[in-house]
Design a protein around this motif. Structure first.
Motif, PDB file in Angstrom:
ATOM      1  N   LEU A  22       1.078  -1.320  -0.386  1.00 39.23           N
ATOM      2  CA  LEU A  22      -0.091   0.012   0.040  1.00 39.23           C
ATOM      3  C   LEU A  22       1.373   1.491   0.270  1.00 39.23           C
ATOM      4  O   LEU A  22       1.775   1.223   0.729  1.00 39.23           O
ATOM      5  N   GLN A  26      -1.491   8.530   1.598  1.00 39.04           N
ATOM      6  CA  GLN A  26      -2.826   9.071   0.757  1.00 39.04           C
ATOM      7  C   GLN A  26      -2.595   9.591  -0.538  1.00 39.04           C
ATOM      8  O   GLN A  26      -1.570  10.670  -0.652  1.00 39.04           O
ATOM      9  N   TYR A  30       0.637   3.224  -6.327  1.00 38.92           N
ATOM     10  CA  TYR A  30       0.778   2.158  -4.846  1.00 38.92           C
ATOM     11  C   TYR A  30       2.572   1.289  -5.954  1.00 38.92           C
ATOM     12  O   TYR A  30       2.534   1.844  -6.452  1.00 38.92           O
ATOM     13  N   SER A  64      -6.845  -5.395   0.407  1.00 34.86           N
ATOM     14  CA  SER A  64      -5.947  -5.385   0.224  1.00 34.86           C
ATOM     15  C   SER A  64      -5.877  -5.379  -1.336  1.00 34.86           C
ATOM     16  O   SER A  64      -6.028  -7.081  -2.361  1.00 34.86           O
ATOM     17  N   CYS A  86      -9.070  -4.121  -5.203  1.00 29.20           N
ATOM     18  CA  CYS A  86      -9.474  -5.421  -4.685  1.00 29.20           C
ATOM     19  C   CYS A  86     -10.545  -6.255  -5.009  1.00 29.20           C
ATOM     20  O   CYS A  86     -11.770  -5.814  -4.046  1.00 29.20           O
TER      21      CYS A  86
END
Length: 127
Positions: A22, A26, A30, A64, A86
């Motif tokens: 991750l 923010q 990724y 995830s 995800c």
């Protein structure tokens, strides 16, 4: 699923990323390996497939994501958007210069034909 319409229209290249962790902040990309580049009809078809993903309720897994896409305009500057998928909790998180806050978190039904087709595209792109 709703993607930022102006960004979709301006997207000339999509990077497909196999996510390895991750982001630490923010809005940061990724982390992972870029495993494919989609352009032209391939990019347009992938975006149309993503936009056809039906909504779903939230499932809890801790988010995830396995894959993300990054959309770029022809100048290949900053990504217009990045969408991380995800398939366990049915969640997509998006950020980027073209992403409105109301589009940042969405949910999709992973058991549908479009979702399975998207997963197959991601898996086919993986080395």
């Amino acid at each position: 699923m709703q993607l930022p319409a102006e960004a979709v229209a301006a997207t000339a290249l999509i990077e497909v990323v196999r996510i390895t962790a991750l982001p630490t902040r923010q809005g940061s990309p990724y982390p992972g390996d870029v495993i494919a580049h989609w352009a032209g009809n391939e990019a347009a078809d992938a975006l149309a497939l993503i936009e056809s993903l039906p909504g779903s309720e939230q499932h809890r897994c801790g988010f995830s994501p396995g894959w993300s896409i990054r959309g770029y305009e022809e100048s290949l500057g900053l990504a217009l958007f990045e969408a991380a998928f995800c398939f366990t909790c049915h969640e997509v998180r998006m950020h980027g210069t073209a992403v409105a806050p109301e589009l940042a978190t969405q949910f999709f039904d992973t058991d549908t034909r479009p979702a399975q087709a998207l997963l197959a595209l991601f898996r086919a792109a993986s080395p």
